[in-house]
Scaffold this motif. Structure first.
Motif, mmCIF file in Angstrom:
data_model
loop_
_atom_site.group_PDB
_atom_site.id
_atom_site.type_symbol
_atom_site.label_atom_id
_atom_site.label_comp_id
_atom_site.label_asym_id
_atom_site.label_seq_id
_atom_site.Cartn_x
_atom_site.Cartn_y
_atom_site.Cartn_z
ATOM 1 N N ALA A 138 8.326 10.114 -6.639
ATOM 2 C CA ALA A 138 9.270 9.103 -7.125
ATOM 3 C C ALA A 138 10.370 8.828 -6.107
ATOM 4 O O ALA A 138 10.818 7.692 -5.953
ATOM 5 N N ALA A 139 10.808 9.854 -5.385
ATOM 6 C CA ALA A 139 11.864 9.663 -4.384
ATOM 7 C C ALA A 139 11.379 8.747 -3.266
ATOM 8 O O ALA A 139 12.135 7.908 -2.770
ATOM 9 N N GLN A 166 0.828 -1.211 0.000
ATOM 10 C CA GLN A 166 0.000 0.000 0.000
ATOM 11 C C GLN A 166 0.861 1.259 0.000
ATOM 12 O O GLN A 166 0.564 2.214 -0.725
ATOM 13 N N HIS A 167 1.930 1.253 0.766
ATOM 14 C CA HIS A 167 2.812 2.424 0.809
ATOM 15 C C HIS A 167 3.499 2.651 -0.537
ATOM 16 O O HIS A 167 3.640 3.797 -0.970
ATOM 17 N N VAL A 168 3.911 1.582 -1.195
ATOM 18 C CA VAL A 168 4.545 1.724 -2.509
ATOM 19 C C VAL A 168 3.543 2.302 -3.506
ATOM 20 O O VAL A 168 3.858 3.220 -4.266
ATOM 21 N N LEU A 181 11.401 3.268 -0.596
ATOM 22 C CA LEU A 181 10.646 2.079 -0.173
ATOM 23 C C LEU A 181 11.155 0.801 -0.830
ATOM 24 O O LEU A 181 11.210 -0.242 -0.199
ATOM 25 N N VAL A 182 11.500 0.884 -2.108
ATOM 26 C CA VAL A 182 11.876 -0.347 -2.824
ATOM 27 C C VAL A 182 13.380 -0.620 -2.782
ATOM 28 O O VAL A 182 13.827 -1.626 -3.325
ATOM 29 N N LEU A 183 14.125 0.224 -2.120
ATOM 30 C CA LEU A 183 15.573 0.031 -2.053
ATOM 31 C C LEU A 183 15.952 -1.357 -1.542
ATOM 32 O O LEU A 183 16.801 -2.030 -2.119
#
Length: 106
Positions: free
Chosen positions: A42-43, A32-34, A48-50
């Motif tokens: 975009a930042a 949900q956060h993504v 989050l996906v790092l």
């Protein structure tokens, strides 16, 4: 909780009900956060996906990892004397996780 690779057991700083709630909701909350961040910033998505989609229960405040450990593998609940996997409900592993992660990075 038991963290790996040391296999060290520690007391959680959260109650059993909070740990159970995190196990059941942490992966879905990440998704949900993504999705929300993708619409706004975009930042934020990059941050989050790092690390990629979560597989294991984690919280740096309530379930801190000892130096050198990478994840929590098991949790033990004294009320009921049961040990459970710390894998998050709905979490993906292997190729499925990689496919999701690749789609999020794109």
């Amino acid at each position: 909780y038991c963290s790996m690779p040391s296999g060290r057991w520690q007391a959680a700083r959260f109650s059993a009900s909070v740990v159970q709630q995190l196990l059941g909701a942490q992966f879905e909350r990440y998704l949900q956060h993504v999705a929300h961040a993708a619409a706004d910033c975009a930042a934020a998505v990059r941050r989050l996906v790092l690390k990629g989609p979560p597989v294991w229960l984690s919280d740096p405040n309530g379930l801190p990892l000892p130096e050198g450990d990478t994840h929590i593998e098991r949790v033990w609940f004294c009320n009921g004397n049961q040990t459970l996997s710390a894998k998050l409900k709905g979490a993906l592993e292997g190729e499925e996780r990689e496919e999701l992660w690749d789609s999020q990075k794109a």
